[in-house]
Write a protein that holds these residues in place. Structure first.
Motif, PDB file in Angstrom:
ATOM      1  N   LEU A 116       0.836  -1.189   0.000  1.00 24.85           N
ATOM      2  CA  LEU A 116       0.000   0.000   0.000  1.00 24.85           C
ATOM      3  C   LEU A 116       0.875   1.245   0.000  1.00 24.85           C
ATOM      4  O   LEU A 116       1.846   1.327   0.766  1.00 24.85           O
ATOM      5  N   TYR A 117       0.534   2.221  -0.846  1.00 24.69           N
ATOM      6  CA  TYR A 117       1.302   3.466  -0.896  1.00 24.69           C
ATOM      7  C   TYR A 117       0.365   4.650  -0.861  1.00 24.69           C
ATOM      8  O   TYR A 117      -0.713   4.638  -1.471  1.00 24.69           O
ATOM      9  N   SER A 118       0.779   5.689  -0.136  1.00 26.70           N
ATOM     10  CA  SER A 118       0.057   6.955  -0.166  1.00 26.70           C
ATOM     11  C   SER A 118       1.074   8.081  -0.089  1.00 26.70           C
ATOM     12  O   SER A 118       2.162   7.921   0.464  1.00 26.70           O
ATOM     13  N   GLY A 119       0.700   9.212  -0.661  1.00 27.88           N
ATOM     14  CA  GLY A 119       1.626  10.333  -0.752  1.00 27.88           C
ATOM     15  C   GLY A 119       1.690  10.815  -2.183  1.00 27.88           C
ATOM     16  O   GLY A 119       0.654  10.990  -2.829  1.00 27.88           O
ATOM     17  N   SER A 120       2.888  10.975  -2.697  1.00 21.93           N
ATOM     18  CA  SER A 120       3.070  11.508  -4.042  1.00 21.93           C
ATOM     19  C   SER A 120       2.669  10.491  -5.113  1.00 21.93           C
ATOM     20  O   SER A 120       3.404   9.537  -5.386  1.00 21.93           O
ATOM     21  N   THR A 121       1.508  10.710  -5.714  1.00 19.84           N
ATOM     22  CA  THR A 121       1.078   9.839  -6.811  1.00 19.84           C
ATOM     23  C   THR A 121       2.051   9.928  -7.981  1.00 19.84           C
ATOM     24  O   THR A 121       2.322   8.935  -8.665  1.00 19.84           O
ATOM     25  N   GLU A 122       2.578  11.117  -8.193  1.00 21.34           N
ATOM     26  CA  GLU A 122       3.567  11.303  -9.259  1.00 21.34           C
ATOM     27  C   GLU A 122       4.783  10.416  -9.038  1.00 21.34           C
ATOM     28  O   GLU A 122       5.294   9.778  -9.962  1.00 21.34           O
ATOM     29  N   ALA A 123       5.244  10.351  -7.792  1.00 23.11           N
ATOM     30  CA  ALA A 123       6.398   9.513  -7.475  1.00 23.11           C
ATOM     31  C   ALA A 123       6.084   8.037  -7.671  1.00 23.11           C
ATOM     32  O   ALA A 123       6.907   7.272  -8.189  1.00 23.11           O
ATOM     33  N   LEU A 124       4.884   7.626  -7.262  1.00 21.73           N
ATOM     34  CA  LEU A 124       4.515   6.221  -7.429  1.00 21.73           C
ATOM     35  C   LEU A 124       4.484   5.834  -8.899  1.00 21.73           C
ATOM     36  O   LEU A 124       4.974   4.767  -9.278  1.00 21.73           O
ATOM     37  N   GLU A 125       3.908   6.688  -9.731  1.00 25.01           N
ATOM     38  CA  GLU A 125       3.846   6.364 -11.154  1.00 25.01           C
ATOM     39  C   GLU A 125       5.241   6.342 -11.772  1.00 25.01           C
ATOM     40  O   GLU A 125       5.531   5.513 -12.630  1.00 25.01           O
ATOM     41  N   ALA A 126       6.121   7.235 -11.321  1.00 23.31           N
ATOM     42  CA  ALA A 126       7.475   7.281 -11.865  1.00 23.31           C
ATOM     43  C   ALA A 126       8.264   6.024 -11.535  1.00 23.31           C
ATOM     44  O   ALA A 126       9.117   5.584 -12.324  1.00 23.31           O
ATOM     45  N   HIS A 127       7.984   5.429 -10.382  1.00 25.22           N
ATOM     46  CA  HIS A 127       8.765   4.266  -9.925  1.00 25.22           C
ATOM     47  C   HIS A 127       7.921   2.998  -9.821  1.00 25.22           C
ATOM     48  O   HIS A 127       8.348   2.021  -9.214  1.00 25.22           O
ATOM     49  N   ARG A 128       6.736   3.007 -10.405  1.00 26.63           N
ATOM     50  CA  ARG A 128       5.825   1.876 -10.262  1.00 26.63           C
ATOM     51  C   ARG A 128       6.454   0.564 -10.717  1.00 26.63           C
ATOM     52  O   ARG A 128       6.335  -0.467 -10.048  1.00 26.63           O
ATOM     53  N   ALA A 129       7.123   0.574 -11.853  1.00 24.63           N
ATOM     54  CA  ALA A 129       7.688  -0.672 -12.388  1.00 24.63           C
ATOM     55  C   ALA A 129       8.721  -1.255 -11.429  1.00 24.63           C
ATOM     56  O   ALA A 129       8.808  -2.476 -11.256  1.00 24.63           O
ATOM     57  N   THR A 130       9.498  -0.395 -10.805  1.00 29.68           N
ATOM     58  CA  THR A 130      10.510  -0.872  -9.853  1.00 29.68           C
ATOM     59  C   THR A 130       9.856  -1.396  -8.580  1.00 29.68           C
ATOM     60  O   THR A 130      10.181  -2.488  -8.095  1.00 29.68           O
ATOM     61  N   LEU A 131       8.931  -0.640  -8.039  1.00 28.29           N
ATOM     62  CA  LEU A 131       8.259  -1.060  -6.800  1.00 28.29           C
ATOM     63  C   LEU A 131       7.405  -2.308  -7.014  1.00 28.29           C
ATOM     64  O   LEU A 131       7.174  -3.076  -6.072  1.00 28.29           O
ATOM     65  N   ALA A 132       6.964  -2.526  -8.235  1.00 29.87           N
ATOM     66  CA  ALA A 132       6.121  -3.696  -8.528  1.00 29.87           C
ATOM     67  C   ALA A 132       6.873  -5.008  -8.364  1.00 29.87           C
ATOM     68  O   ALA A 132       6.239  -6.063  -8.230  1.00 29.87           O
ATOM     69  N   VAL A 133       8.203  -4.976  -8.352  1.00 31.35           N
ATOM     70  CA  VAL A 133       8.930  -6.242  -8.152  1.00 31.35           C
ATOM     71  C   VAL A 133       8.771  -6.727  -6.715  1.00 31.35           C
ATOM     72  O   VAL A 133       9.026  -7.905  -6.429  1.00 31.35           O
ATOM     73  N   LEU A 134       8.340  -5.847  -5.809  1.00 33.68           N
ATOM     74  CA  LEU A 134       8.123  -6.254  -4.417  1.00 33.68           C
ATOM     75  C   LEU A 134       6.768  -6.919  -4.233  1.00 33.68           C
ATOM     76  O   LEU A 134       6.596  -7.803  -3.392  1.00 33.68           O
TER      77      LEU A 134
END
Length: 289
Positions: free
Chosen positions: A134-152
Motif C-alpha cells: 500500500l502506498y500513499s503520498g506523491s502519486t507522481e512519485a509512485l507512477e514514476a517508480h511503479r515498475a521498480t516497486l512492482a517487483v516487491l
C-alpha cells in the motif's frame, strides 16, 4: 534493458527481503545497515554495501527505508541536510498516520518526493505479485517508480494523503487478528470433538469467500447509512450465537470472543435495531459524537 538503481536502508528480515527482491529483478541495489555484517549475504548476491547513510542515499534516486520506527528514520536522514533533494523517499517503516504526515512534510522541506508504505505480507511473501504493498503520498512519485516497486508486490495507490497507507495498515492488521481469532476459536470448538485442523481448514476457507461477499454488500450499506435486514437480521444472529456459546461451554472452549459479538448484537436489538443487517454494528465501534 537497464534497470533503475535502488537504495535500501535497514536490513532486518523485511528490509533484507526487499533488497533481495530488487536484486533478483536485476536492479542495481545499494544497501546500508547499522550493523554492516547484515549486508554480507546481499553483497555476495551483487548488492553494493554503502559505508554511510549519506553514501547510500547518494547512490540512487529511489531510496527505500525499512527500520524500527519513525524516530530511527529521522535519526538517519536528518543529518543529510539537502542530500535528499530530487530523490524519492519510500518509507515502509511501520507507524501512525500522524507520523507519516509529519514525515511527508519534513521530506518536502528537503526537496524530496515522499511515499509512505504499508507492507501487507511477511518477508517470504515479498516478490509475489499477489502480495499487496500500500502506498500513499506523491502519486507522481509512485507512477514514476511503479515498475521498480512492482517487483516487491502489487503496488496499490491510496492517494495523495501520506497518512492513509498507515491507516489502512492498522485497520487491516486488526481485521487479520479478528479473522485469526475467529478461526482459532472455531478450530478449538470442532477439535474438541476430534476434528483435525487440517480437515476443518478447507471448509473454513470456503466459508470465508462467502463472508467476503457480505463485506462487499455491507460496505454499500455503511456508506449509505442504511442497514436493511434483507439477508440475515441481527435478532436472528443473536439467537444463533447462543448456539455457539452453548456448544463451546459444553466442550470447555473459551467463549470470550463470541461473548463480545453477543454483547454487541444484544445492545443493537435492545436499541430497536434487531431487524437491521449485521452492518448496523459498525455504529458500536464509531466514536460517540
Amino acid at each position: 534493458m537497464s534497470r533503475e538503481s535502488v537504495t535500501v536502508l535497514g536490513l532486518g528480515q523485511m528490509g533484507s527481503a526487499l533488497a533481495a527482491a530488487f536484486l533478483a529483478a536485476g536492479h542495481p541495489t545499494t544497501v546500508w545497515n547499522r550493523t554492516p555484517a547484515k549486508a554480507d549475504d546481499l553483497v555476495a548476491d551483487g548488492a553494493r554495501r554503502a559505508g554511510t547513510v549519506a553514501d547510500a542515499v547518494a547512490a540512487s534516486e529511489l531510496v527505500v527505508v525499512c527500520v524500527l520506527d519513525y524516530g530511527v528514520v529521522r535519526e538517519l536522514l536528518e543529518p543529510l541536510a539537502g542530500g535528499l533533494a530530487g530523490r524519492t523517499l519510500v518509507n515502509v517503516t511501520s507507524g501512525s498516520p500522524e507520523q507519516a504526515r509529519e514525515m511527508a512534510r519534513w521530506a518536502a522541506g528537503q526537496g524530496a518526493r515522499y511515499l509512505d508504505g504499508g507492507i501487507m505480507t511477511t518477508p517470504p511473501g515479498v516478490g509475489d505479485t499477489a502480495s499487496m504493498f500500500l502506498y500513499s503520498g506523491s502519486t507522481e512519485a509512485l507512477e514514476a517508480h511503479r515498475a521498480t516497486l512492482a517487483v516487491l508486490g502489487d503496488p496499490i495507490d491510496l492517494g495523495e494523503d501520506p497518512g492513509i497507507a498507515s491507516l489502512y495498515d492498522a485497520g487491516l492488521l486488526g481485521m487479520m487478528w479478528s479473522v485469526f481469532g475467529g478461526w482459532l476459536h472455531a478450530t478449538a470448538l470442532v477439535g474438541a470433538d476430534g476434528v483435525a485442523a487440517g480437515a476443518f481448514a478447507p471448509v473454513a476457507l470456503r466459508w470465508l469467500s462467502t463472508v467476503g461477499l457480505f463485506v462487499e454488500r455491507y460496505a454499500g450499506q455503511i456508506d449509505a447509512g442504511r442497514y436493511p435486514g434483507d439477508d440475515a437480521t441481527i435478532d436472528v444472529q443473536l439467537a444463533t450465537v447462543d448456539h455457539l456459546l452453548h456448544a463451546g461451554a459444553l466442550r470447555g472452549v473459551d467463549g470470550r470472543l463470541p461473548e463480545l459479538h453477543r454483547e454487541l448484537m444484544a445492545k443493537a436489538v435492545a436499541d430497536g435495531h434487531g431487524g437491521d443487517s449485521y452492518a448496523r454494528l459498525i455504529e458500536a465501534f464509531r466514536p460517540t459524537r
